[in-house]
Design a protein around this motif. Structure first.
Motif, PDB file in Angstrom:
ATOM      1  N   ALA A 153     -20.025  61.644  24.790  1.00  0.00           N
ATOM      2  CA  ALA A 153     -21.548  61.499  25.017  1.00  0.00           C
ATOM      3  C   ALA A 153     -22.332  60.942  26.255  1.00  0.00           C
ATOM      4  CB  ALA A 153     -22.236  61.250  23.941  1.00  0.00           C
ATOM      5  N   ASN A 154     -23.292  61.514  27.172  1.00  0.00           N
ATOM      6  CA  ASN A 154     -23.030  60.242  28.309  1.00  0.00           C
ATOM      7  C   ASN A 154     -24.197  59.133  27.655  1.00  0.00           C
ATOM      8  OD1 ASN A 154     -26.464  61.270  26.558  1.00  0.00           O
ATOM      9  ND2 ASN A 154     -26.826  62.802  28.626  1.00  0.00           N
ATOM     10  N   TYR A 155     -24.244  58.208  26.745  1.00  0.00           N
ATOM     11  CA  TYR A 155     -24.604  57.274  26.160  1.00  0.00           C
ATOM     12  C   TYR A 155     -24.016  56.824  25.257  1.00  0.00           C
ATOM     13  CZ  TYR A 155     -28.767  53.709  25.309  1.00  0.00           C
ATOM     14  OH  TYR A 155     -29.401  52.827  24.805  1.00  0.00           O
ATOM     15  N   LEU A 156     -23.325  55.365  25.511  1.00  0.00           N
ATOM     16  CA  LEU A 156     -22.482  54.754  24.291  1.00  0.00           C
ATOM     17  C   LEU A 156     -23.503  53.376  23.404  1.00  0.00           C
ATOM     18  CD1 LEU A 156     -20.100  54.602  27.490  1.00  0.00           C
ATOM     19  CD2 LEU A 156     -20.413  56.679  26.064  1.00  0.00           C
ATOM     20  N   VAL A 157     -23.140  53.161  22.095  1.00  0.00           N
ATOM     21  CA  VAL A 157     -22.549  51.995  22.042  1.00  0.00           C
ATOM     22  C   VAL A 157     -21.653  50.907  21.325  1.00  0.00           C
ATOM     23  CG1 VAL A 157     -24.107  51.544  19.624  1.00  0.00           C
ATOM     24  CG2 VAL A 157     -24.927  53.778  20.648  1.00  0.00           C
ATOM     25  N   PHE A 158     -22.182  50.646  21.737  1.00  0.00           N
ATOM     26  CA  PHE A 158     -20.851  48.849  21.865  1.00  0.00           C
ATOM     27  C   PHE A 158     -21.222  48.489  20.306  1.00  0.00           C
ATOM     28  CE2 PHE A 158     -20.948  50.825  26.044  1.00  0.00           C
ATOM     29  CZ  PHE A 158     -19.791  51.144  26.537  1.00  0.00           C
ATOM     30  N   THR A 159     -20.207  48.317  19.643  1.00  0.00           N
ATOM     31  CA  THR A 159     -20.333  47.558  18.090  1.00  0.00           C
ATOM     32  C   THR A 159     -18.967  47.380  18.192  1.00  0.00           C
ATOM     33  OG1 THR A 159     -20.883  46.796  16.320  1.00  0.00           O
ATOM     34  CG2 THR A 159     -20.288  49.720  16.692  1.00  0.00           C
ATOM     35  N   ALA A 206     -30.090  49.102  29.494  1.00  0.00           N
ATOM     36  CA  ALA A 206     -29.281  48.522  28.865  1.00  0.00           C
ATOM     37  C   ALA A 206     -29.764  47.736  27.609  1.00  0.00           C
ATOM     38  CB  ALA A 206     -28.080  47.822  29.389  1.00  0.00           C
ATOM     39  N   LEU A 207     -29.847  48.675  26.500  1.00  0.00           N
ATOM     40  CA  LEU A 207     -30.372  47.873  25.212  1.00  0.00           C
ATOM     41  C   LEU A 207     -29.499  46.298  24.571  1.00  0.00           C
ATOM     42  CD1 LEU A 207     -31.314  51.347  23.712  1.00  0.00           C
ATOM     43  CD2 LEU A 207     -32.481  49.315  24.810  1.00  0.00           C
ATOM     44  N   CYS A 267     -25.226  51.765  25.937  1.00  0.00           N
ATOM     45  CA  CYS A 267     -26.824  52.015  27.681  1.00  0.00           C
ATOM     46  C   CYS A 267     -25.721  53.720  27.424  1.00  0.00           C
ATOM     47  CB  CYS A 267     -25.334  51.239  29.057  1.00  0.00           C
ATOM     48  SG  CYS A 267     -23.521  51.346  29.064  1.00  0.00           S
ATOM     49  N   TRP A 268     -26.006  54.349  29.344  1.00  0.00           N
ATOM     50  CA  TRP A 268     -25.787  54.893  29.218  1.00  0.00           C
ATOM     51  C   TRP A 268     -24.390  54.971  30.207  1.00  0.00           C
ATOM     52  CZ3 TRP A 268     -28.936  59.101  28.573  1.00  0.00           C
ATOM     53  CH2 TRP A 268     -30.219  58.433  28.106  1.00  0.00           C
ATOM     54  N   LYS A 269     -23.729  55.679  30.111  1.00  0.00           N
ATOM     55  CA  LYS A 269     -22.835  55.688  30.612  1.00  0.00           C
ATOM     56  C   LYS A 269     -22.377  55.716  31.863  1.00  0.00           C
ATOM     57  CE  LYS A 269     -18.088  58.543  30.377  1.00  0.00           C
ATOM     58  NZ  LYS A 269     -16.833  60.159  29.547  1.00  0.00           N
ATOM     59  N   LEU A 276     -19.751  53.249  34.073  1.00  0.00           N
ATOM     60  CA  LEU A 276     -18.894  53.729  35.075  1.00  0.00           C
ATOM     61  C   LEU A 276     -18.906  53.229  36.337  1.00  0.00           C
ATOM     62  CD1 LEU A 276     -18.719  57.479  34.199  1.00  0.00           C
ATOM     63  CD2 LEU A 276     -16.664  55.536  33.413  1.00  0.00           C
ATOM     64  N   ARG A 277     -20.679  53.187  36.964  1.00  0.00           N
ATOM     65  CA  ARG A 277     -20.557  53.001  37.918  1.00  0.00           C
ATOM     66  C   ARG A 277     -20.365  51.578  38.101  1.00  0.00           C
ATOM     67  NH1 ARG A 277     -25.844  54.485  37.443  1.00  0.00           N
ATOM     68  NH2 ARG A 277     -25.573  57.110  37.594  1.00  0.00           N
ATOM     69  N   VAL A 278     -20.589  50.631  37.605  1.00  0.00           N
ATOM     70  CA  VAL A 278     -19.560  49.007  37.644  1.00  0.00           C
ATOM     71  C   VAL A 278     -18.212  49.056  37.532  1.00  0.00           C
ATOM     72  CG1 VAL A 278     -21.681  48.084  37.720  1.00  0.00           C
ATOM     73  CG2 VAL A 278     -20.496  48.194  35.764  1.00  0.00           C
ATOM     74  N   ASN A 279     -17.586  50.250  37.397  1.00  0.00           N
ATOM     75  CA  ASN A 279     -15.876  50.189  37.112  1.00  0.00           C
ATOM     76  C   ASN A 279     -15.805  49.743  35.291  1.00  0.00           C
ATOM     77  OD1 ASN A 279     -13.222  51.531  37.711  1.00  0.00           O
ATOM     78  ND2 ASN A 279     -12.998  49.351  38.885  1.00  0.00           N
ATOM     79  N   GLY A 280     -16.645  50.017  34.978  1.00  0.00           N
ATOM     80  CA  GLY A 280     -16.401  49.156  33.325  1.00  0.00           C
ATOM     81  C   GLY A 280     -16.149  47.368  33.842  1.00  0.00           C
TER      82      GLY A 280
END
Length: 274
Positions: free
Chosen positions: A88-94, A117-118, A190-192, A196-200
């Motif tokens: 997906a183009n939107y990621l939720v981290f937990t 980002a939320l 946040c958006w994937k 990726l733009r900040v290199n993870g």
């Protein structure tokens, strides 16, 4: 049913199969079902593999197991692998010890905004309450109910407001809280493309604010963090932290200080290796 995935939920874990089973169960109950789960596994043994297989058999949700060999605390490395594996183009981290309320994914998706980002929170349960958690308790959502928690021995505190069901109250508390909106790996989305733009994640970092640092690079790169700690609800199962290490914490502090001072938007120690 459409195969379109609105989100990839990335759940980090390491050798806590009983916790992970409860957490995965909570995702099977979500009001929004158009998402996939990626278990980012920092070297667990085969018990975790079995938990994932059992969940996959019982639920229609797409679930992937991204695993690496156990070589100490390398959460940043496995999270970077999980980001790449996300469809997906939107990621939720937990985390694999955070049980999600049934509207958790729906809330993250409802509140997402472009170039934002939320930043969510979590309610920390004590050891007695954590031991009382069962699939039945999760099914009837009792673990998100203040009265049930108090009955099980949870101390009364203002933090119980983190479990509010009122969107009006949640909005008010989100605007009033002195807690800054940051990248906290237990509950953030946040958006994937933005991560990726900040290199993870910076793979030099071990335990201790390793998630905050990637958020700081994203902020330096123009991503705004929005506060949703009273809206997207999860409860945290109690556990010890044997991997806490003062030397590592100091090293992490140094990396973060450098990111802040130089306003870095990119790490050379992330997904792409320069």
């Amino acid at each position: 049913m459409s195969t379109y995935l609105k989100a990839s939920v990335i759940i980090s874990t390491y050798n806590k199969p009983e916790c992970l089973a409860m957490v995965l169960y909570s995702y099977g109950l979500q009001t929004e079902q158009q998402f996939e789960i990626i278990v980012a596994d920092d070297g667990s043994d085969t018990r975790t593999e079995k938990v994932i297989a059992d969940f996959s058999e019982a639920h229609h949700l797409k679930i992937s197991h991204v695993w690496q060999e156990d070589d100490g605390f390398q959460k940043t490395k496995i999270l970077n692998k999980a980001i790449l594996a996300a469809s997906a183009n939107y990621l939720v981290f937990t985390d694999g010890d955070c049980i999600a309320r049934k509207d958790f994914v729906e809330t993250h998706l409802k509140l997402r905004r472009e170039n934002c980002a939320l930043s969510g929170g979590y309610f920390k349960m004590n050891s007695n309450v954590s031991e009382a958690i069962t699939k039945e308790v999760i099914s009837n959502q009792s673990c998100f109910d203040k009265d049930w928690l108090l009955k099980q021995g949870q101390a009364k505190s203002f933090k119980l407001n983190k479990l509010t069901k009122s969107t009006t109250k949640a909005k008010l508390l989100n605007s009033l809280t002195p807690t800054k909106a940051t990248f906290d790996g237990m509950n953030v989305s946040c958006w994937k493309a933005d991560i990726l733009r900040v290199n993870g994640f910076d793979e030099r970092m071990a335990y201790g604010a390793e998630d905050r640092e990637v958020g700081e690079r994203m902020m330096n790169n123009g991503v705004k963090f929005l506060q949703i700690r009273y809206s997207a609800i999860c409860v945290h199962l109690h556990h010890e932290r044997p991997y806490k290490n003062e030397v590592v914490l100091e090293k992490n502090k140094g990396i973060r200080a450098n990111t802040k001072t130089k306003k870095l938007t990119y790490t050379q120690f992330g997904i792409k290796k320069d």
